[in-house]
Design a protein around this motif. Structure first.
Motif, mmCIF file in Angstrom:
data_model
loop_
_atom_site.group_PDB
_atom_site.id
_atom_site.type_symbol
_atom_site.label_atom_id
_atom_site.label_comp_id
_atom_site.label_asym_id
_atom_site.label_seq_id
_atom_site.Cartn_x
_atom_site.Cartn_y
_atom_site.Cartn_z
ATOM 1 N N VAL A 114 0.692 -1.146 0.008
ATOM 2 C CA VAL A 114 -0.018 0.063 0.138
ATOM 3 C C VAL A 114 0.719 1.240 -0.047
ATOM 4 O O VAL A 114 0.650 2.129 -0.832
ATOM 5 N N GLU A 115 1.918 1.109 0.969
ATOM 6 C CA GLU A 115 2.937 2.412 0.720
ATOM 7 C C GLU A 115 3.442 2.560 -0.618
ATOM 8 O O GLU A 115 3.599 3.870 -0.784
ATOM 9 N N LEU A 116 3.860 1.733 -1.240
ATOM 10 C CA LEU A 116 4.500 1.769 -2.512
ATOM 11 C C LEU A 116 3.127 1.685 -3.638
ATOM 12 O O LEU A 116 3.790 2.055 -4.945
ATOM 13 N N TRP A 134 -3.121 -24.707 -1.938
ATOM 14 C CA TRP A 134 -3.739 -23.432 -2.398
ATOM 15 C C TRP A 134 -5.055 -23.380 -1.791
ATOM 16 O O TRP A 134 -5.379 -22.148 -1.383
ATOM 17 N N ASN A 135 -5.813 -24.143 -1.380
ATOM 18 C CA ASN A 135 -7.148 -23.785 -0.491
ATOM 19 C C ASN A 135 -6.594 -23.362 0.923
ATOM 20 O O ASN A 135 -7.886 -22.858 1.350
ATOM 21 N N ARG A 136 -5.714 -23.441 1.268
ATOM 22 C CA ARG A 136 -5.547 -22.846 2.621
ATOM 23 C C ARG A 136 -4.722 -21.535 2.346
ATOM 24 O O ARG A 136 -4.634 -20.607 3.251
ATOM 25 N N ILE A 137 -3.865 -21.432 1.375
ATOM 26 C CA ILE A 137 -3.210 -20.227 0.900
ATOM 27 C C ILE A 137 -4.139 -19.031 0.575
ATOM 28 O O ILE A 137 -3.847 -17.850 1.023
ATOM 29 N N GLU A 138 -4.902 -19.351 -0.452
ATOM 30 C CA GLU A 138 -5.880 -18.482 -1.120
ATOM 31 C C GLU A 138 -6.725 -17.552 -0.137
ATOM 32 O O GLU A 138 -6.443 -16.333 -0.245
ATOM 33 N N PRO A 139 -7.189 -18.114 0.884
ATOM 34 C CA PRO A 139 -8.057 -17.381 1.845
ATOM 35 C C PRO A 139 -7.063 -16.445 2.772
ATOM 36 O O PRO A 139 -7.382 -15.281 3.095
ATOM 37 N N LEU A 140 -5.947 -16.807 2.878
ATOM 38 C CA LEU A 140 -4.709 -15.777 3.676
ATOM 39 C C LEU A 140 -4.676 -14.733 2.688
ATOM 40 O O LEU A 140 -4.365 -13.652 3.105
ATOM 41 N N ILE A 141 -4.457 -14.904 1.390
ATOM 42 C CA ILE A 141 -4.153 -13.733 0.474
ATOM 43 C C ILE A 141 -5.603 -12.913 0.465
ATOM 44 O O ILE A 141 -5.414 -11.713 0.530
ATOM 45 N N THR A 142 -6.772 -13.382 0.427
ATOM 46 C CA THR A 142 -7.903 -12.637 0.527
ATOM 47 C C THR A 142 -8.108 -12.064 1.805
ATOM 48 O O THR A 142 -8.285 -10.775 1.962
ATOM 49 N N LYS A 143 -7.787 -12.673 3.033
ATOM 50 C CA LYS A 143 -7.610 -11.948 4.263
ATOM 51 C C LYS A 143 -6.793 -10.659 4.372
ATOM 52 O O LYS A 143 -7.017 -9.817 5.131
ATOM 53 N N THR A 144 -5.664 -10.721 3.757
ATOM 54 C CA THR A 144 -4.783 -9.816 3.985
ATOM 55 C C THR A 144 -4.245 -8.727 2.857
ATOM 56 O O THR A 144 -4.879 -7.514 2.850
ATOM 57 N N LEU A 145 -4.031 -9.232 1.818
ATOM 58 C CA LEU A 145 -3.731 -8.309 0.429
ATOM 59 C C LEU A 145 -4.948 -7.808 -0.066
ATOM 60 O O LEU A 145 -5.142 -6.613 -0.138
ATOM 61 N N LEU A 146 -5.918 -8.812 -0.432
ATOM 62 C CA LEU A 146 -7.363 -8.254 -0.995
ATOM 63 C C LEU A 146 -8.080 -7.588 0.023
ATOM 64 O O LEU A 146 -8.644 -6.413 -0.714
ATOM 65 N N ALA A 147 -7.970 -7.661 1.012
ATOM 66 C CA ALA A 147 -8.959 -6.985 1.998
ATOM 67 C C ALA A 147 -7.998 -5.326 2.024
ATOM 68 O O ALA A 147 -9.063 -4.549 2.503
ATOM 69 N N SER A 148 -6.906 -5.394 1.716
ATOM 70 C CA SER A 148 -6.133 -4.124 1.620
ATOM 71 C C SER A 148 -6.355 -3.419 0.280
ATOM 72 O O SER A 148 -5.752 -2.517 0.073
ATOM 73 N N ASP A 149 -7.258 -4.134 -0.593
ATOM 74 C CA ASP A 149 -7.511 -3.729 -2.108
ATOM 75 C C ASP A 149 -6.005 -3.646 -2.687
ATOM 76 O O ASP A 149 -5.951 -2.870 -3.848
ATOM 77 N N VAL A 150 -5.211 -4.564 -2.601
ATOM 78 C CA VAL A 150 -4.095 -4.901 -3.305
ATOM 79 C C VAL A 150 -4.332 -5.685 -4.466
ATOM 80 O O VAL A 150 -4.804 -6.626 -4.255
ATOM 81 N N PRO A 151 -4.214 -5.202 -5.519
ATOM 82 C CA PRO A 151 -4.103 -6.141 -6.924
ATOM 83 C C PRO A 151 -3.319 -7.325 -6.577
ATOM 84 O O PRO A 151 -2.030 -6.979 -6.359
ATOM 85 N N VAL A 152 -3.497 -8.569 -6.771
ATOM 86 C CA VAL A 152 -2.982 -9.735 -6.904
ATOM 87 C C VAL A 152 -2.826 -10.561 -7.909
ATOM 88 O O VAL A 152 -3.953 -10.960 -8.349
ATOM 89 N N PHE A 153 -1.853 -11.025 -8.633
ATOM 90 C CA PHE A 153 -1.546 -11.639 -9.651
ATOM 91 C C PHE A 153 -0.869 -12.988 -9.325
ATOM 92 O O PHE A 153 -0.033 -12.899 -8.932
ATOM 93 N N VAL A 154 -1.427 -14.186 -9.573
ATOM 94 C CA VAL A 154 -0.921 -15.410 -9.555
ATOM 95 C C VAL A 154 -0.641 -16.150 -10.685
ATOM 96 O O VAL A 154 -1.230 -16.232 -11.605
ATOM 97 N N TYR A 155 0.786 -16.607 -10.684
ATOM 98 C CA TYR A 155 1.168 -17.012 -12.274
ATOM 99 C C TYR A 155 1.215 -18.599 -11.993
ATOM 100 O O TYR A 155 1.996 -19.232 -11.193
ATOM 101 N N ASP A 156 0.835 -19.268 -12.950
ATOM 102 C CA ASP A 156 0.769 -20.553 -13.407
ATOM 103 C C ASP A 156 1.804 -21.062 -14.365
ATOM 104 O O ASP A 156 1.377 -20.315 -15.450
ATOM 105 N N VAL A 157 2.805 -21.817 -14.324
ATOM 106 C CA VAL A 157 3.364 -22.065 -15.376
ATOM 107 C C VAL A 157 2.686 -22.576 -16.479
ATOM 108 O O VAL A 157 1.758 -23.323 -16.529
ATOM 109 N N GLY A 158 2.878 -21.829 -17.851
ATOM 110 C CA GLY A 158 2.031 -22.268 -18.924
ATOM 111 C C GLY A 158 2.165 -23.494 -19.561
ATOM 112 O O GLY A 158 1.944 -24.471 -20.089
#
Length: 158
Positions: A114-116, A134-158
């Motif tokens: 958010v500062e940056l 991922w079903n344990r990690i994704e909710p942590l991202i939602t609770k922290t980053l997404l709740a702070s309105d941070v855009p999050v991009f998750v990359y899967d190897v093509g």
């Protein structure tokens, strides 16, 4: 609240405009040499050097589970070393990932992002060598980053 955008591609080559932070999970024993960190080190030497120094000098700093180190690697780009796994081996205490430490890392990262005024780019953190799901990690991202309105991009190897 923001949503996670899933992209096929390389998390070390973030696909967004503006300030970007590449986030990944590290261990608490100073090991750097397998998994996503190899891709990080192939592009920039600074995150590995900073991580090793941070670990080496841990008696005088905040290194440990739940700690985050944000390293500049370009004009609009940083790498976040997040200490979210205990050791590197699976054993009697289960897999190395520590979900509470990952959550603490993401809470600290959200403040810095958010500062940056940045977006966050990552592989499916904690789900490779660390043994997380991922079903344990994704909710942590939602609770922290997404709740702070941070855009999050998750990359899967093509």
């Amino acid at each position: 609240m923001s949503r996670i955008t899933y992209i096929k591609g390389d998390a070390t080559s973030p696909q967004a405009k503006g300030n970007k932070i590449i986030a990944h999970v590290c261990n608490d024993i100073g090991g750097w040499g397998r998994g996503f960190v190899l891709a990080v080190s192939a592009r920039w030497p600074e995150p590995e050097m900073a991580f090793r120094r941070w670990h080496r000098e841990r008696a005088t700093n905040d290194f440990g589970l739940g700690a985050v180190q944000v390293i500049p690697v370009g004009q609009y780009l940083w790498v976040a070393n997040m200490v979210g796994q205990r050791g590197i081996k699976r054993g009697s205490k289960g897999v190395p990932i520590r979900y509470d430490a990952v959550e603490a890392c993401l809470e600290k990262l959200a403040i810095r992002v958010v500062e940056l005024e940045a977006s966050v780019h990552m592989p499916r953190i904690g789900c490779g060598l660390a043994g997380g799901t991922w079903n344990r990690i994704e909710p942590l991202i939602t609770k922290t980053l997404l709740a702070s309105d941070v855009p999050v991009f998750v990359y899967d190897v093509g």
